[in-house]
Design a protein around this motif. Structure first.
Motif, PDB file in Angstrom:
ATOM      1  N   LYS A 267      27.427  -8.055   4.104  1.00  0.00           N
ATOM      2  CA  LYS A 267      26.297  -8.238   3.296  1.00  0.00           C
ATOM      3  C   LYS A 267      25.557  -6.710   3.330  1.00  0.00           C
ATOM      4  O   LYS A 267      25.178  -6.084   2.260  1.00  0.00           O
ATOM      5  CB  LYS A 267      25.407  -8.964   3.575  1.00  0.00           C
ATOM      6  N   SER A 268      25.509  -6.308   4.528  1.00  0.00           N
ATOM      7  CA  SER A 268      25.120  -4.528   4.626  1.00  0.00           C
ATOM      8  C   SER A 268      26.017  -3.457   3.473  1.00  0.00           C
ATOM      9  O   SER A 268      25.415  -2.682   2.965  1.00  0.00           O
ATOM     10  CB  SER A 268      25.201  -4.201   6.092  1.00  0.00           C
ATOM     11  N   ARG A 269      27.074  -3.773   3.524  1.00  0.00           N
ATOM     12  CA  ARG A 269      27.989  -2.936   2.777  1.00  0.00           C
ATOM     13  C   ARG A 269      27.809  -3.275   1.161  1.00  0.00           C
ATOM     14  O   ARG A 269      27.885  -2.505   0.481  1.00  0.00           O
ATOM     15  CB  ARG A 269      29.552  -3.195   3.091  1.00  0.00           C
ATOM     16  N   ARG A 270      27.604  -4.623   0.914  1.00  0.00           N
ATOM     17  CA  ARG A 270      27.289  -4.900  -0.567  1.00  0.00           C
ATOM     18  C   ARG A 270      25.911  -4.258  -0.781  1.00  0.00           C
ATOM     19  O   ARG A 270      25.780  -4.292  -2.113  1.00  0.00           O
ATOM     20  CB  ARG A 270      27.251  -6.434  -0.500  1.00  0.00           C
ATOM     21  N   LEU A 271      24.984  -4.430  -0.158  1.00  0.00           N
ATOM     22  CA  LEU A 271      23.656  -3.685  -0.208  1.00  0.00           C
ATOM     23  C   LEU A 271      23.915  -2.366  -0.875  1.00  0.00           C
ATOM     24  O   LEU A 271      23.211  -2.018  -1.721  1.00  0.00           O
ATOM     25  CB  LEU A 271      22.547  -3.789   0.992  1.00  0.00           C
ATOM     26  N   GLY A 272      24.537  -1.702  -0.145  1.00  0.00           N
ATOM     27  CA  GLY A 272      24.998  -0.219  -0.643  1.00  0.00           C
ATOM     28  C   GLY A 272      25.637  -0.286  -1.967  1.00  0.00           C
ATOM     29  O   GLY A 272      25.284   0.538  -3.005  1.00  0.00           O
ATOM     30  N   VAL A 273      26.559  -1.298  -2.463  1.00  0.00           N
ATOM     31  CA  VAL A 273      27.080  -1.395  -3.589  1.00  0.00           C
ATOM     32  C   VAL A 273      26.040  -1.458  -4.757  1.00  0.00           C
ATOM     33  O   VAL A 273      26.160  -0.829  -5.852  1.00  0.00           O
ATOM     34  CB  VAL A 273      28.393  -2.256  -3.470  1.00  0.00           C
ATOM     35  N   LEU A 274      25.108  -2.436  -4.443  1.00  0.00           N
ATOM     36  CA  LEU A 274      24.002  -2.792  -5.510  1.00  0.00           C
ATOM     37  C   LEU A 274      23.218  -2.022  -5.766  1.00  0.00           C
ATOM     38  O   LEU A 274      22.681  -1.593  -6.774  1.00  0.00           O
ATOM     39  CB  LEU A 274      23.402  -4.169  -4.990  1.00  0.00           C
ATOM     40  N   GLU A 275      22.705  -0.842  -4.536  1.00  0.00           N
ATOM     41  CA  GLU A 275      21.949  -0.043  -4.669  1.00  0.00           C
ATOM     42  C   GLU A 275      22.428   1.139  -5.485  1.00  0.00           C
ATOM     43  O   GLU A 275      21.678   1.690  -6.616  1.00  0.00           O
ATOM     44  CB  GLU A 275      21.600   0.646  -3.280  1.00  0.00           C
ATOM     45  N   GLU A 276      23.750   1.323  -5.473  1.00  0.00           N
ATOM     46  CA  GLU A 276      24.476   2.348  -6.363  1.00  0.00           C
ATOM     47  C   GLU A 276      24.555   1.887  -7.775  1.00  0.00           C
ATOM     48  O   GLU A 276      24.165   2.702  -8.870  1.00  0.00           O
ATOM     49  CB  GLU A 276      25.864   2.650  -5.757  1.00  0.00           C
ATOM     50  N   ARG A 277      24.724   0.642  -8.136  1.00  0.00           N
ATOM     51  CA  ARG A 277      24.676   0.213  -9.432  1.00  0.00           C
ATOM     52  C   ARG A 277      23.128   0.326  -9.897  1.00  0.00           C
ATOM     53  O   ARG A 277      22.972   0.460 -11.263  1.00  0.00           O
ATOM     54  CB  ARG A 277      25.147  -1.206  -9.385  1.00  0.00           C
ATOM     55  N   LEU A 278      22.329   0.060  -9.350  1.00  0.00           N
ATOM     56  CA  LEU A 278      20.887   0.143  -9.631  1.00  0.00           C
ATOM     57  C   LEU A 278      20.622   1.490 -10.130  1.00  0.00           C
ATOM     58  O   LEU A 278      19.741   1.477 -10.853  1.00  0.00           O
ATOM     59  CB  LEU A 278      19.825  -0.497  -8.482  1.00  0.00           C
ATOM     60  N   VAL A 279      21.019   2.442  -9.122  1.00  0.00           N
ATOM     61  CA  VAL A 279      20.725   3.769  -9.600  1.00  0.00           C
ATOM     62  C   VAL A 279      21.195   4.250 -11.003  1.00  0.00           C
ATOM     63  O   VAL A 279      20.475   4.751 -11.787  1.00  0.00           O
ATOM     64  CB  VAL A 279      21.080   4.834  -8.568  1.00  0.00           C
ATOM     65  N   ALA A 280      22.677   3.717 -11.123  1.00  0.00           N
ATOM     66  CA  ALA A 280      23.086   4.023 -12.493  1.00  0.00           C
ATOM     67  C   ALA A 280      22.579   3.396 -13.725  1.00  0.00           C
ATOM     68  O   ALA A 280      22.304   3.972 -14.696  1.00  0.00           O
ATOM     69  CB  ALA A 280      24.796   3.604 -12.430  1.00  0.00           C
ATOM     70  N   ALA A 281      22.293   1.867 -13.319  1.00  0.00           N
ATOM     71  CA  ALA A 281      21.451   1.201 -14.490  1.00  0.00           C
ATOM     72  C   ALA A 281      20.101   1.881 -14.898  1.00  0.00           C
ATOM     73  O   ALA A 281      19.568   1.959 -16.015  1.00  0.00           O
ATOM     74  CB  ALA A 281      21.328  -0.217 -13.833  1.00  0.00           C
ATOM     75  N   ARG A 282      19.236   2.160 -13.871  1.00  0.00           N
ATOM     76  CA  ARG A 282      18.015   2.955 -14.060  1.00  0.00           C
ATOM     77  C   ARG A 282      18.037   4.327 -14.630  1.00  0.00           C
ATOM     78  O   ARG A 282      17.282   4.743 -15.645  1.00  0.00           O
ATOM     79  CB  ARG A 282      17.230   2.905 -12.692  1.00  0.00           C
ATOM     80  N   THR A 283      19.233   5.004 -14.517  1.00  0.00           N
ATOM     81  CA  THR A 283      19.575   6.174 -15.204  1.00  0.00           C
ATOM     82  C   THR A 283      19.793   6.062 -16.501  1.00  0.00           C
ATOM     83  O   THR A 283      19.353   6.511 -17.328  1.00  0.00           O
ATOM     84  CB  THR A 283      20.661   7.083 -14.179  1.00  0.00           C
ATOM     85  N   ASP A 284      20.453   5.025 -16.800  1.00  0.00           N
ATOM     86  CA  ASP A 284      20.926   4.834 -18.350  1.00  0.00           C
ATOM     87  C   ASP A 284      19.585   4.181 -19.014  1.00  0.00           C
ATOM     88  O   ASP A 284      19.563   4.535 -20.194  1.00  0.00           O
ATOM     89  CB  ASP A 284      22.108   3.610 -18.229  1.00  0.00           C
ATOM     90  N   TRP A 285      18.913   3.493 -18.265  1.00  0.00           N
ATOM     91  CA  TRP A 285      17.579   2.842 -18.825  1.00  0.00           C
ATOM     92  C   TRP A 285      16.597   3.998 -19.308  1.00  0.00           C
ATOM     93  O   TRP A 285      15.981   4.155 -20.313  1.00  0.00           O
ATOM     94  CB  TRP A 285      17.097   1.812 -18.136  1.00  0.00           C
ATOM     95  N   GLU A 286      16.322   4.901 -18.371  1.00  0.00           N
ATOM     96  CA  GLU A 286      15.314   6.166 -18.678  1.00  0.00           C
ATOM     97  C   GLU A 286      16.103   7.017 -19.511  1.00  0.00           C
ATOM     98  O   GLU A 286      15.406   7.712 -20.416  1.00  0.00           O
ATOM     99  CB  GLU A 286      15.254   6.693 -17.228  1.00  0.00           C
TER     100      GLU A 286
END
Length: 525
Positions: free
Chosen positions: A125-144
């Motif tokens: 789950k700690s590794r999955r946390l890093g994956v989700l954080e990368e996806r969140l950064v990309a999604a927020r970049t597209d949103w902005e």
């Protein structure tokens, strides 16, 4: 309101013309969608007008208006889906961080889960946390940046191209479906125009007339560049309502589409329903209420009188949520139709439902190992059920009241399941929950007022399930304390709230958080 019928009696020439119109307008729609996505957040009314003017020479002014409005709606839908995706990622990241901060095998509470079961699960789950954080950064970049990704024809059908064997189809059949899904042949209605639509005109006798785009004008078989297919249409569902609108020249939007799997052409008509006037809760509840408990495979309903007492027998309206989205939606509509007809038969003008929202419960980060529970929650169409019930009930003059779903199933089973079970009737947990929902909509407490225990305050004889009679004096007051010495030590202030029945409506005592009373939410008439 949306109704659909089949275009019967089409000749091969008619099908060819309709396919040419759909393909030509579909290419224009793809071009306009690309231009709208490139604009991003810099979109304005002037750019919208410029796109419409560029499409008019290749179609018509009305076709261009329908194209640009459909493009704008599609971009806005993608934008809302992008925001929902960001919220799901944030919820998942927050849940993983919380569980990682807990010790391994730590027990959770009712509101928050505990730690992970093993070190291996903690590491994964700690590794999955890093994956989700990368996806969140990309999604927020597209949103902005206002960047959205839209697939005309559907992302699911696009992925089918790479899995033709699993889909049991070939490339030619897939290509036919793909092209048909990307066609565009829909026109918005206009009040005051003949039969409510100037682009796709449908007469009361079923004659269909289409205004051809400018490049396809030589294919017209009617005056003023129009094409009249040989087939006729007839709306079986709400046909009289559609006829009244058409004869009054009120706006009706149409869409012509081709089902490649069945090889059939369909015509869909839609129009807006005026909002229903708000009804006071007292007036809506004057003839009783029907409490409805929604489950994964049925609707449990029970009719209550004005005093909150169940009347008659409970009803169950089953449905299945398997198969494609159209089949699932039809199952829900059929169940709601039977529910509304049953309520109308008894003159009930109010239906109480729970204001459910499983948005945060569907994430696998909170219920990781409970796969069956996550699947059960995911298939329940809570928002679709509520919106569908609101619109269908408004057409029948029935008010929908949404209540707080807290503890309705637990308290309903605790206080109403056993009293309502007899020799010829077996009350389920869902039936008891329907009674609790109806009582909460009426403002009554869920717990039944009972007599004091026969022996002492520890309830050694069992739970109090006997309903106090209406003539019992002091049934709403605290128990009388007999004078004299106590048999056991009682701390000061004990029993001050013995007669306060508000404590049944929340997990903590009402004296600690103030008086609480359910405030019903009216969803519609």
């Amino acid at each position: 309101m949306t109704i659909r019928t089949r275009l019967n009696g089409l000749t091969p020439t008619d099908e060819k013309v309709l396919a040419l119109v759909g393909a030509h307008l579909g290419s224009l729609a793809s071009r306009d969608l690309r231009a709208r996505c490139n604009e991003g957040l810099s979109h304005s009314a002037e750019s919208w007008a410029m796109r419409k003017r560029s499409l008019t020479p290749m179609s018509s002014s009305r076709w261009a208006g329908s194209l640009t409005r459909a493009t704008h709606d599609q971009w806005a839908l993608a934008r809302r889906s992008q925001l929902a995706h960001i919220k799901r990622l944030e919820a998942g990241i927050g849940m993983i961080r919380h569980r990682l901060s807990q010790p391994i095998r730590a027990k959770g509470t009712k509101k928050a889960p505990g730690g992970y079961r093993s070190k291996h699960e903690w590491f994964v789950k700690s590794r999955r946390l890093g994956v989700l954080e990368e996806r969140l950064v990309a999604a927020r970049t597209d949103w902005e940046a206002g960047l959205v990704r839209v697939v005309r024809g559907g992302k699911g059908l696009l992925h089918t191209r790479h899995h033709l064997e699993a889909a049991r189809t070939d490339e030619a059949h897939w290509r036919t479906r793909w092209e048909a899904e990307r066609w565009f042949c829909q026109a918005d209605g206009e009040s005051g125009k003949p039969f409510g639509n100037e682009t796709i005109r449908v007469a009361p006798d079923g004659e269909v007339s289409i205004k051809l785009p400018a490049p396809l004008a030589p294919l017209a078989n009617a005056p003023r560049g129009r094409y009249v297919p040989a087939g006729r249409v007839r709306f079986a569902h709400r046909g009289q309502e559609w006829t009244d609108r058409v004869r009054a020249n009120r706006a009706v939007a149409y869409r012509i589409h081709y089902d490649a799997q069945r090889g059939r052409w369909y015509l869909t008509a839609s129009w807006q329903i005026p909002p229903a006037p708000a009804v006071p809760p007292a007036m809506a509840l004057s003839s009783g209420v029907v409490g409805v408990d929604m489950n994964a495979d049925h609707l449990a309903a029970w009719r209550l009188d004005t005093h909150g007492n169940p009347i008659g027998r409970p009803r169950r309206f089953p449905f299945t949520l398997n198969g494609p989205a159209g089949h699932r939606d039809a199952q829900v509509r059929h169940a709601l139709t039977r529910l509304l007809r049953w309520a109308q038969a008894y003159g009930i003008r109010a239906i109480a439902v729970e204001d459910l929202d499983f948005t945060m419960e569907k994430t696998r980060e909170k219920h990781g190992r409970k796969r069956r529970f996550r699947q059960l929650v995911s298939v329940m169409p809570t928002s679709g059920f509520r919106s569908r019930l609101t619109s269908m009930a408004a057409a029948r003059g029935i008010t929908v009241i949404a209540v707080d779903p807290a503890y309705t199933s637990r308290w309903g089973a605790q206080h109403w399941r056993k009293p309502l079970t007899g020799e010829t009737r077996r009350t389920t947990r869902h039936d008891a929950a329907a009674v609790a929902i109806g009582r909460r909509a009426q403002g009554h407490p869920i717990r039944r007022r009972t007599a004091p225990p026969p022996q002492h305050r520890s309830d050694a004889a069992g739970h109090r399930t006997v309903q106090a009679g209406p003539g019992a004096l002091g049934r709403e007051e605290p128990r009388r304390r007999d004078p004299g010495p106590r048999t056991r030590s009682v701390p000061p202030g004990r029993g001050a709230n013995a007669g306060d029945q508000r404590a049944q409506d929340r997990s903590v005592h009402a004296a600690e958080q103030g008086a609480w009373r359910q405030d019903p939410l009216l969803l519609g008439l």
